[in-house]
Design a protein around this motif. Structure first.
Motif, PDB file in Angstrom:
ATOM      1  N   HIS A  63     -24.987  15.052  52.544  1.00  0.00           N
ATOM      2  CA  HIS A  63     -25.121  13.791  53.271  1.00  0.00           C
ATOM      3  C   HIS A  63     -24.421  13.805  54.622  1.00  0.00           C
ATOM      4  O   HIS A  63     -24.515  12.836  55.384  1.00  0.00           O
ATOM      5  N   ASN A  64     -23.713  14.874  54.948  1.00  0.00           N
ATOM      6  CA  ASN A  64     -22.991  14.955  56.225  1.00  0.00           C
ATOM      7  C   ASN A  64     -23.849  15.463  57.383  1.00  0.00           C
ATOM      8  O   ASN A  64     -23.410  15.421  58.533  1.00  0.00           O
ATOM      9  N   ILE A  65     -25.039  15.927  57.099  1.00  0.00           N
ATOM     10  CA  ILE A  65     -25.839  16.569  58.140  1.00  0.00           C
ATOM     11  C   ILE A  65     -26.139  15.621  59.290  1.00  0.00           C
ATOM     12  O   ILE A  65     -26.092  16.005  60.461  1.00  0.00           O
ATOM     13  N   GLY A  66     -26.416  14.366  58.978  1.00  0.00           N
ATOM     14  CA  GLY A  66     -26.685  13.407  60.042  1.00  0.00           C
ATOM     15  C   GLY A  66     -25.523  13.282  61.012  1.00  0.00           C
ATOM     16  O   GLY A  66     -25.709  13.227  62.232  1.00  0.00           O
ATOM     17  N   THR A  67     -24.314  13.249  60.468  1.00  0.00           N
ATOM     18  CA  THR A  67     -23.125  13.168  61.315  1.00  0.00           C
ATOM     19  C   THR A  67     -22.979  14.422  62.165  1.00  0.00           C
ATOM     20  O   THR A  67     -22.608  14.348  63.345  1.00  0.00           O
ATOM     21  N   VAL A  68     -23.268  15.579  61.581  1.00  0.00           N
ATOM     22  CA  VAL A  68     -23.182  16.841  62.329  1.00  0.00           C
ATOM     23  C   VAL A  68     -24.174  16.834  63.484  1.00  0.00           C
ATOM     24  O   VAL A  68     -23.850  17.232  64.614  1.00  0.00           O
ATOM     25  N   VAL A  69     -25.386  16.367  63.231  1.00  0.00           N
ATOM     26  CA  VAL A  69     -26.413  16.311  64.283  1.00  0.00           C
ATOM     27  C   VAL A  69     -25.980  15.371  65.403  1.00  0.00           C
ATOM     28  O   VAL A  69     -26.114  15.685  66.589  1.00  0.00           O
ATOM     29  N   ARG A  70     -25.453  14.211  65.035  1.00  0.00           N
ATOM     30  CA  ARG A  70     -25.014  13.256  66.048  1.00  0.00           C
ATOM     31  C   ARG A  70     -23.906  13.841  66.931  1.00  0.00           C
ATOM     32  O   ARG A  70     -23.907  13.681  68.157  1.00  0.00           O
ATOM     33  N   THR A  71     -22.959  14.537  66.321  1.00  0.00           N
ATOM     34  CA  THR A  71     -21.869  15.138  67.082  1.00  0.00           C
ATOM     35  C   THR A  71     -22.371  16.278  67.956  1.00  0.00           C
ATOM     36  O   THR A  71     -21.960  16.424  69.111  1.00  0.00           O
ATOM     37  N   ALA A  72     -23.280  17.086  67.420  1.00  0.00           N
ATOM     38  CA  ALA A  72     -23.861  18.177  68.204  1.00  0.00           C
ATOM     39  C   ALA A  72     -24.583  17.626  69.423  1.00  0.00           C
ATOM     40  O   ALA A  72     -24.523  18.194  70.515  1.00  0.00           O
ATOM     41  N   ASN A  73     -25.255  16.498  69.256  1.00  0.00           N
ATOM     42  CA  ASN A  73     -25.925  15.849  70.378  1.00  0.00           C
ATOM     43  C   ASN A  73     -24.909  15.392  71.422  1.00  0.00           C
ATOM     44  O   ASN A  73     -25.107  15.564  72.620  1.00  0.00           O
ATOM     45  N   ALA A  74     -23.787  14.825  70.961  1.00  0.00           N
ATOM     46  CA  ALA A  74     -22.760  14.336  71.882  1.00  0.00           C
ATOM     47  C   ALA A  74     -22.185  15.463  72.734  1.00  0.00           C
ATOM     48  O   ALA A  74     -21.830  15.256  73.907  1.00  0.00           O
TER      49      ALA A  74
END
Length: 216
Positions: free
Chosen positions: A78-89
């Motif tokens: 369930h952490n993948i969404g957070t990882v994607v958001r941070t990678a985008n930042a």
């Protein structure tokens, strides 16, 4: 960095973003007529207000960083969404999902629309990609022999590889890494949340390699 001026009339605190463009519309193909007319409520920085999604992605592509991010997804982490958001930042080159193709996008807060994503069936596929693109595989895990990320020299061109919440990195992932780094901990927990750990290590890369003068 884009310095295109935007409107000065903002919506109320209860709403996100900006309302319809006040006055004459800008004559620039990057702008989306629908957003200019209806307002822009998206989760984007002010410089990209009213821009078409394709124009935003193209602009970010012109200044993406050469690090990639990969996370194993064999148990629907369930952490993948957070990882994607941070990678985008941090304007990561790509995010690689290893294992199951489907993942929970809720934590991404729609940032996956602006971030390049790639899927690999297994770690072997990721390793082959890294080798073909001259990328060092940097695994993140608090295993014996790992180097503290606080003092380690992270390669500029690399894939930062993270394991799942709970089991951590698979044995195959650890064996494929040319460098394993860990995050210094001082409390009682055995590990840090995978999404948080990804943010810490990505920022370590930023501190070592990014041109901070180009940050928003």
């Amino acid at each position: 960095m884009n310095t295109t001026p935007g409107p000065t009339e903002w919506v109320s605190r209860e709403e996100v973003g900006v309302g319809p463009w006040p006055g004459e519309w800008p004559a620039d193909e990057r702008y989306d007529p629908e957003l200019l007319r209806e307002g822009d409520r998206r989760n984007v920085v002010d410089a990209y207000r009213y821009w078409r999604r394709e124009a935003i992605v193209s602009d970010v592509d012109s200044r993406r960083h050469p690090f990639h991010v990969a996370i194993e997804n064999f148990q629907h982490d369930h952490n993948i969404g957070t990882v994607v958001r941070t990678a985008n930042a941090f304007a990561a080159a790509e995010v690689h999902i290893v294992g199951r193709r489907r993942w929970n996008r809720r934590g991404a807060m729609v940032t996956d629309r602006y971030q390049h994503l790639r899927h690999h069936d297994d770690v072997g596929g990721l390793v082959a990609f890294a080798a073909g693109h001259g990328l060092a595989v940097v695994a993140v895990d608090n295993t014996p022999g790992s180097q503290p990320v606080e003092t380690a020299e992270i390669p500029r061109d690399c894939v930062l590889l993270f394991g799942q919440e709970g089991p951590g990195l698979s044995a195959e992932a650890q064996e494929a890494a040319s460098l394993v780094v860990s995050i210094a901990q001082f409390g009682t927990t055995r590990s840090i949340n995978a999404g948080v750990a990804a943010g810490i290590v990505m920022h370590a890369w930023i501190r070592q390699h990014a041109d901070l003068g180009r940050a928003w």
